[in-house]
Design a protein around this motif. Structure first.
Motif, short mmCIF file in Angstrom:
data_model
loop_
_atom_site.label_atom_id
_atom_site.label_comp_id
_atom_site.label_asym_id
_atom_site.label_seq_id
_atom_site.Cartn_x
_atom_site.Cartn_y
_atom_site.Cartn_z
N LEU A 71 -3.64 0.66 -6.71
CA LEU A 71 -4.04 -0.68 -6.26
C LEU A 71 -5.42 -1.03 -6.81
O LEU A 71 -5.66 -2.15 -7.27
CB LEU A 71 -4.07 -0.74 -4.73
N LEU A 111 0.82 -1.22 0.00
CA LEU A 111 0.00 0.00 0.00
C LEU A 111 0.85 1.26 0.00
O LEU A 111 0.34 2.36 0.12
CB LEU A 111 -0.91 0.03 1.23
N MET A 167 -13.09 9.89 -6.04
CA MET A 167 -12.95 9.07 -4.83
C MET A 167 -14.10 8.09 -4.69
O MET A 167 -13.92 6.94 -4.32
CB MET A 167 -12.91 9.98 -3.59
N PHE A 218 4.36 4.72 12.87
CA PHE A 218 4.73 3.77 11.82
C PHE A 218 6.04 3.08 12.14
O PHE A 218 6.22 1.89 11.86
CB PHE A 218 4.80 4.49 10.49
N SER A 247 -13.62 4.07 -4.54
CA SER A 247 -13.98 3.27 -3.38
C SER A 247 -15.07 2.26 -3.74
O SER A 247 -15.02 1.11 -3.32
CB SER A 247 -14.40 4.16 -2.21
N ILE A 255 -3.68 3.96 -3.30
CA ILE A 255 -4.94 3.22 -3.32
C ILE A 255 -5.48 3.19 -4.74
O ILE A 255 -6.00 2.18 -5.21
CB ILE A 255 -5.97 3.88 -2.38
N THR A 296 -15.49 9.75 1.61
CA THR A 296 -16.12 10.47 0.50
C THR A 296 -17.52 10.93 0.87
O THR A 296 -17.92 12.07 0.58
CB THR A 296 -16.16 9.58 -0.75
N MET A 324 -13.60 -0.64 -5.60
CA MET A 324 -12.93 -1.63 -4.74
C MET A 324 -13.93 -2.55 -4.07
O MET A 324 -13.78 -3.77 -4.06
CB MET A 324 -12.13 -0.90 -3.66
N PHE A 366 -12.51 4.58 2.37
CA PHE A 366 -12.54 5.72 1.45
C PHE A 366 -13.97 6.12 1.12
O PHE A 366 -14.25 7.30 0.93
CB PHE A 366 -11.75 5.42 0.19
N LEU A 367 -14.86 5.13 1.10
CA LEU A 367 -16.26 5.46 0.83
C LEU A 367 -16.81 6.33 1.95
O LEU A 367 -17.49 7.34 1.70
CB LEU A 367 -17.06 4.17 0.70
N LEU A 414 2.01 0.69 3.96
CA LEU A 414 1.27 1.96 4.03
C LEU A 414 2.06 2.97 4.88
O LEU A 414 2.22 4.13 4.52
CB LEU A 414 -0.10 1.70 4.64
N LEU A 456 -5.17 4.53 12.05
CA LEU A 456 -3.93 3.79 11.84
C LEU A 456 -3.13 3.69 13.12
O LEU A 456 -2.53 2.67 13.44
CB LEU A 456 -3.08 4.49 10.77
N ILE A 496 -9.06 -5.52 1.01
CA ILE A 496 -9.24 -4.49 -0.03
C ILE A 496 -10.61 -3.84 0.14
O ILE A 496 -10.76 -2.63 0.02
CB ILE A 496 -9.06 -5.12 -1.42
N THR A 497 -11.63 -4.65 0.46
CA THR A 497 -12.95 -4.09 0.71
C THR A 497 -12.91 -3.09 1.86
O THR A 497 -13.52 -2.03 1.80
CB THR A 497 -13.94 -5.20 1.06
N ILE A 527 -10.45 -1.25 2.85
CA ILE A 527 -9.86 0.01 2.39
C ILE A 527 -10.91 0.79 1.59
O ILE A 527 -11.06 2.00 1.76
CB ILE A 527 -8.62 -0.25 1.53
N GLY A 528 -11.63 0.06 0.75
CA GLY A 528 -12.68 0.70 -0.03
C GLY A 528 -13.75 1.33 0.85
O GLY A 528 -14.17 2.47 0.62
N VAL A 529 -14.16 0.61 1.88
CA VAL A 529 -15.19 1.14 2.78
C VAL A 529 -14.68 2.40 3.47
O VAL A 529 -15.40 3.40 3.61
CB VAL A 529 -15.62 0.09 3.83
N LEU A 570 -1.47 8.88 -0.05
CA LEU A 570 -2.00 7.52 0.11
C LEU A 570 -3.08 7.24 -0.93
O LEU A 570 -3.20 6.15 -1.47
CB LEU A 570 -2.56 7.37 1.51
N MET A 571 -3.85 8.28 -1.21
CA MET A 571 -4.94 8.16 -2.18
C MET A 571 -4.43 7.62 -3.52
O MET A 571 -5.09 6.81 -4.16
CB MET A 571 -5.56 9.55 -2.36
#
Lengths: 366, 310
Positions: A276, A70, A328, B287, A332, A273, B117, A335, B113-114, A132, B234, B106-107, B109-111, A269-270
């Motif tokens: 990816l 990531l 965005m 990190f 999302s 992603i 948004t 994905m 960002f969703l 990440l 994170l 992956i889902t 991460i998608g959620v 990061l965007m």
């Protein structure tokens, strides 16, 4: 090429030869068609090619070797900033592209190994979150290394990178063929990037069927078994990270010199992603998938940008969702829905040993 | 010495928020083995929903006492986040429970960002001022060390919530079912545990903690915006790993330790690097810690689980 030709709807399976010519024709003719709609669209295509390069590189790491990365955009950043340091007025160095490109590739590969070494033991989600973190660390440094010694110029970024010069031929200038006829610089960049992409595709195809490629596939499908049959998984992982990073670095140089400007904002990061998502959307472990994913997901937001704003203005009278939000939203949703509905991607990888259905049937959960 | 004590106070405040969020991560990871990337964004949804409620209340009843207003806004924000987590689990994670492990990640991460948004669409991209209902005037319990009433509240509320959660998990029937499901889904199901419901409840409880953490986080800093949840998320994950993922005590310890490391790091980094790095590098500590823990002690401080799950 074969994969890409096979993926052409209605034609690929029936007449691969014709499909291949079609793909070549589209690749060569695309900017000419785009030009009819305006210069911006050629620019969009140029960027799409850069994303294809990025997606191909990430696909090596994620799709072939099964290492979820990531922080991929960090290598893109390394490439772009190498170009900015070595070929811009910032340090007043103006090295030619033939020095910048290998150096950037080298630095990116080194960055890949630097990331790879400590995380060799990690897999899956832990690996994802550490990479990440790596990407974020690189971004934080880019953002703050302007004080006390100004190295990256901080959030302002570095301006006026030298354009690409090939044998004394400046890609950023329009090519004057005759008195009236000139080839726009965007076209020159397009064909140059296209050459890079084609070269990469040939290289990756060879790689995929080589010992290395097969070792990666074995490692991805079952690491323990791969170890047991004598694959040096440590070296294979490092190789995957460094080769993927090299692709990132090279596309970073191209991006920086094409745009003439780099700043930390382009390496968030965007963006990781987004790349990816392109790989996942197209189909992991699959060259054609990465390409198709990159084209769709880099061009679609641009198309939306040009359609959505006027449509919204016509329907609601004002703009509800601006293009960045739409992008965005699109990424999302791509994905989530892709994973739910078609987890192998738009074009599932068709190598026997990597097909997701075979793995599922055997109850392998990785 | 005063700086040292002051950093301890700051570290404890931030750390207890991280700990609250980390609990949600660690519970979901313990039960499903999934890093719920979207968990951090529930913090943001909680804060912004509470903000919206407060705005509404200020319009309707301007004379309302701050405590009542805060309580009411929590009473709105917490259920909203719980509902959201429930929906998330049902629509995005449950169908993927037996999929290859890359898919739910992956889902997730998608959620994440969703959610960001959607928040951007609803609340815009700007930073919003979060009303500071509890006083932020610092008091000095010890000469030279400052702590604000809101910070005291944060520490107390987090401690209470964590205690309640520990009681829930160790003493109640529901808690026993949760532990059984975390141990082994199928056996738990055979013993008559409705594992689907338990998993959903785990998400929902985690979301409630995240919502409270969000409100406290926003009232401490006085701002809220759509991206505010991702970084703390994170860091909370880092805290969970640091403490030993899947382990409640570990998550709390990890949160506090991470908070302390961060505030000491931010306070002393300039001296340690001779002015080359400064406090704008604060975010890298989490990190670096994450990397170090995973490399040298993958089980975390208190955990027993192996890190090689993939």
């Amino acid at each position: 090429m074969n994969e890409l030709a096979l993926a052409v709807p209605w034609l690929g399976k029936r007449n691969p030869q014709a499909a291949r010519w079609l793909v070549i024709a589209i690749a060569i003719g695309a900017p000419l068609v785009a030009m009819m709609f305006g210069r911006t669209w050629v620019r969009v295509l140029d960027f799409a090619l850069l994303y294809i390069l990025l997606a191909l590189g990430l696909n090596l790491v994620v799709g072939f070797a099964g290492l979820l990365d990531l922080g991929y955009i960090a290598f893109y950043a390394v490439g772009a900033y190498t170009a900015a340091f070595l070929a811009s007025p910032h340090f007043d160095l103006h090295m030619p592209i033939w020095i910048v490109l290998p150096l950037a590739a080298f630095f990116a590969a080194m960055a890949g190994i630097t990331l790879g070494f400590p995380v060799l033991r990690l897999r899956g989600d832990y690996l994802a979150i550490v990479t990440l973190g790596f990407g974020e660390i690189v971004r934080i440094f880019m953002n703050n290394l302007n004080y006390p010694i100004n190295i990256t110029n901080g959030p302002q970024g570095i301006n006026s990178l030298d354009p690409i010069m090939l044998f004394g031929w400046d890609l950023s200038r329009n090519l004057q063929v005759t008195e009236e006829l000139a080839v726009n610089s965007l076209f020159l960049y397009y064909y140059f990037f296209l050459a890079c992409v084609v070269g990469s595709i040939i290289f990756i195809q060879r790689l995929q069927i080589s010992r290395v490629g097969r070792a990666w596939a074995a490692m991805r499908d079952d690491e323990l078994a791969a170890k047991a049959i004598g694959i040096n998984t440590r070296n294979m992982k490092l190789l995957a990270f460094s080769l993927g990073a090299t692709f990132g670095g090279v596309s970073g140089v191209l991006f920086g010199t094409f745009q003439g400007f780099v700043s930390p904002e382009s390496f968030s990061l965007m963006e990781s992603i987004a790349v990816l998502t392109m790989v996942v959307f197209g189909g992991m472990g699959n060259i054609a998938g990465a390409i198709v994913g990159a084209i769709i997901l880099s061009a679609l937001p641009e198309i939306l940008r040009h359609l959505a704003v006027p449509v919204q203005q016509a329907v609601f009278g004002h703009v509800l969702l601006d293009p960045e939000v739409l992008r965005m939203l699109l990424l999302s949703l791509a994905m989530i829905l892709m994973m739910l509905l078609r987890p192998a991607g738009l074009i599932p990888a068709n190598a026997k040993y990597s097909h997701i259905r075979h793995l599922k049937a055997k109850g392998v959960t990785e | 010495m005063e700086i040292f004590l002051q950093q301890i106070v700051n570290g404890l405040v931030v750390g207890s928020v991280y700990a609250l969020v980390a609990l949600g991560y660690t519970m979901v990871y313990g039960i499903l083995g999934l890093i719920n990337f979207a968990h951090g964004d529930l913090v943001m949804v909680g804060a912004l929903t509470a903000l919206q409620t407060m705005m509404f209340l200020m319009g309707v009843a301007p004379g309302m006492s701050p405590i009542a207003m805060l309580t009411l806004s929590l009473l709105v924000a917490v259920p909203v986040c719980m509902l959201l987590a429930f929906t998330m689990e049902r629509l995005a994670y449950r169908p993927l429970r037996n999929a290859p492990r890359l898919a739910p990640l992956i889902t997730a991460i998608g959620v994440s960002f969703l959610l960001q948004t959607l928040a951007m669409i609803i609340w815009g991209r700007n930073y919003h001022t979060f009303p500071q209902l509890i006083s932020t005037t610092p008091i000095q319990p010890i000469e030279g060390v400052f702590i604000t009433p809101i910070q005291i509240t944060i520490i107390i509320v987090s401690a209470l919530m964590m205690a309640a959660l520990v009681l829930l998990v160790t003493k109640t029937k529901l808690g026993r079912a949760m532990r059984a499901t975390a141990e082994n889904h199928r056996v738990a199901a055979l013993m008559g545990v409705d594992t689907n419901m338990i998993i959903a409840l785990t998400f929902v409880i985690g979301a409630a903690l995240a919502a409270v953490a969000g409100v406290m986080f926003a009232s401490n800093y006085g701002i809220a915006h759509y991206g505010m949840g991702f970084m703390p998320g994170l860091k909370a994950f880092t805290a969970a790993v640091l403490g030993g993922i899947g382990n409640l005590g570990g998550a709390m310890l990890g949160g506090v330790v991470l908070g302390l490391v961060e505030s000491f790091g931010a306070g002393y980094i300039e001296h340690l690097t001779f002015g080359f790095l400064n406090s704008s590098y604060q975010d890298i500590f989490a990190f670096i810690i994450l990397g170090l823990v995973l490399i040298f002690r993958p089980t975390g401080l208190l955990g027993e689980r192996v890190s090689d799950r993939a």
